[in-house]
Design an enzyme around this catalytic site. Sequence first.
Site, mmCIF file in Angstrom:
data_model
loop_
_atom_site.group_PDB
_atom_site.id
_atom_site.type_symbol
_atom_site.label_atom_id
_atom_site.label_comp_id
_atom_site.label_asym_id
_atom_site.label_seq_id
_atom_site.Cartn_x
_atom_site.Cartn_y
_atom_site.Cartn_z
ATOM 1 N N GLU A 161 0.646 -3.085 2.397
ATOM 2 C CA GLU A 161 0.784 -2.418 3.490
ATOM 3 C C GLU A 161 -0.344 -2.529 4.700
ATOM 4 O O GLU A 161 -1.326 -2.612 4.081
ATOM 5 C CB GLU A 161 1.446 -1.074 3.394
ATOM 6 C CG GLU A 161 0.825 -0.326 2.232
ATOM 7 C CD GLU A 161 -0.717 0.256 2.941
ATOM 8 O OE1 GLU A 161 -0.615 0.626 4.335
ATOM 9 O OE2 GLU A 161 -1.695 0.579 2.139
ATOM 10 N N LYS A 220 -5.053 -8.264 1.670
ATOM 11 C CA LYS A 220 -5.086 -6.844 1.782
ATOM 12 C C LYS A 220 -6.577 -6.330 1.835
ATOM 13 O O LYS A 220 -6.952 -5.714 2.618
ATOM 14 C CB LYS A 220 -4.247 -6.215 0.977
ATOM 15 C CG LYS A 220 -4.304 -4.809 0.633
ATOM 16 C CD LYS A 220 -3.993 -4.086 1.970
ATOM 17 C CE LYS A 220 -3.937 -2.450 1.837
ATOM 18 N NZ LYS A 220 -3.836 -1.702 2.989
ATOM 19 N N CYS A 276 -8.088 3.945 1.515
ATOM 20 C CA CYS A 276 -8.202 2.678 1.344
ATOM 21 C C CYS A 276 -9.501 2.006 1.491
ATOM 22 O O CYS A 276 -9.854 1.185 0.668
ATOM 23 C CB CYS A 276 -7.244 2.068 2.140
ATOM 24 S SG CYS A 276 -5.499 2.096 1.721
#
Length: 495
Positions: A161, A220, A276
């Site tokens: 994501e 990512k 993150c």
Amino acid sequence: MQPVRSICCIGAGYVGGPSCSVIAHTCPEISVTVVDVNGDRIRAWNSAQLPIFEPGLQEVVESCRGRNLFFSTDIDGAIKKADLIFISVNTPTKTYGLGKGQAPDLKYIEACARRIASLATGYKIVVEKSTVPVRAAESIKRIFDSNTKNDLHLEVLSNPEFLAEGTAINDLKSPDRVLIGGEETAKGKQAVEALVRIYERWVPRKKIITTNTWSSELSKLAANAFLAQRISSINSIAAVCEATGADVEEVAHAIGTDSRIGSRFLKASVGFGGSCFQKDVLNLVYLCESLNLPEVARYWQQVVEINDYQRRRFATRIIGCLFNTVTDKRIALLGFAFKKDTGDTRESSSIYICKYLMEEGAKLHIFDPKVQKEQIIGDLSQSCIVGEEPDRVTKLVTVEKDVYEACEGAHAIVICTEWDVFKELEYERIYHGMLKPAFIFDGRRILDSLHDKLQNIGFQVETIGKRVVKNGIPYTPTSSSKADPLAPPAKKVKL
């Protein structure tokens, strides 16, 4: 290949809940079940008070909950029923053992893989949604291959994501790109195409990127590392601006107009937070060290170190302006979430600003419009924050429900989250209730347009990357690390 009719998402957190809610909302023919071991979290997803705050999320959930969107603790039943399974569980940084402080802890990923292997039958697509290190899909595949059954075939995909909290629903509905990685085999390509067909319901095909699994996983980490790097870069320039008299906002605008650089993520602040950025940069550092690329590892490690430095530097500035002591002084800290429009506090800079100020004995009165008292107290009570003084939070921290009560009698206001409501406060009312001289420390540059007004009221304003001079004497950073009570021991550099 039969189209996907049933989806199971293991993990009802910040990624799994919103992501699968949008899938259910846009694909009414697909049954989507989000499962979690945390019963309280699932009950919240089934209630009017969702467990996370995200603009637009409530409306999306309520549009399809009970129709084709379900939240449940029946993990086994959902796995058996699903054609496609998202793994969206937590992958925290390890706090012990090999890779402590850098490597991701994949115990929840492994537990999911083993559970799926033991329960699943037939053909199923298993999709990594959690942020994982490169070649994690290969580890999942090995677990599956080592627990083979005649009636079972599992294909593993990577579908990271790229959500920004506060705009997650918009990011999901209108993404910059959707990235899907899979094995370059016939069956792997079929599995990729099955997931592509789901996203094609609302995402233009040209925005759906397909790669091999390892490129997807690394993309990512690299994306978050690059974004964190830009924030640390502009924050390093902010320190130079404060020392020279330049304005970091003007510098950021000037360099952002260069089409090769662009203006995004050049906003100086008290530092980045969230679930993150730091975790993924440290993951990349660990990966580089494991691959015997120490120079690359040191490069990315510096991104995190600049972020830590920015937080310490801001706290040191507060202490310096308050006559080099904050002991027993009341400080109103406004904003505890790591950014506006979310209740998420993971790795929030506010936590570390509080840590440094508590170490100096400041009495903190904290207000945040979306973060609950229990969350604030829990975050500040971590051993890494209070050390060997667990009662420090009880003695020094008060969580306020009203922003004006937080500011009443304060020596200083410290803005740590860019909530819009902080731009609209009655600052004249606040000033009259504060001790004088009254300071405002703007860690998010949200009060720039109010500087003249605030100074005319009587405030001494201190902000990131700029000297604000009118009524007061500006804080001048010293070049000596000895003057910084929060500075860590200097590292020796080998030449």
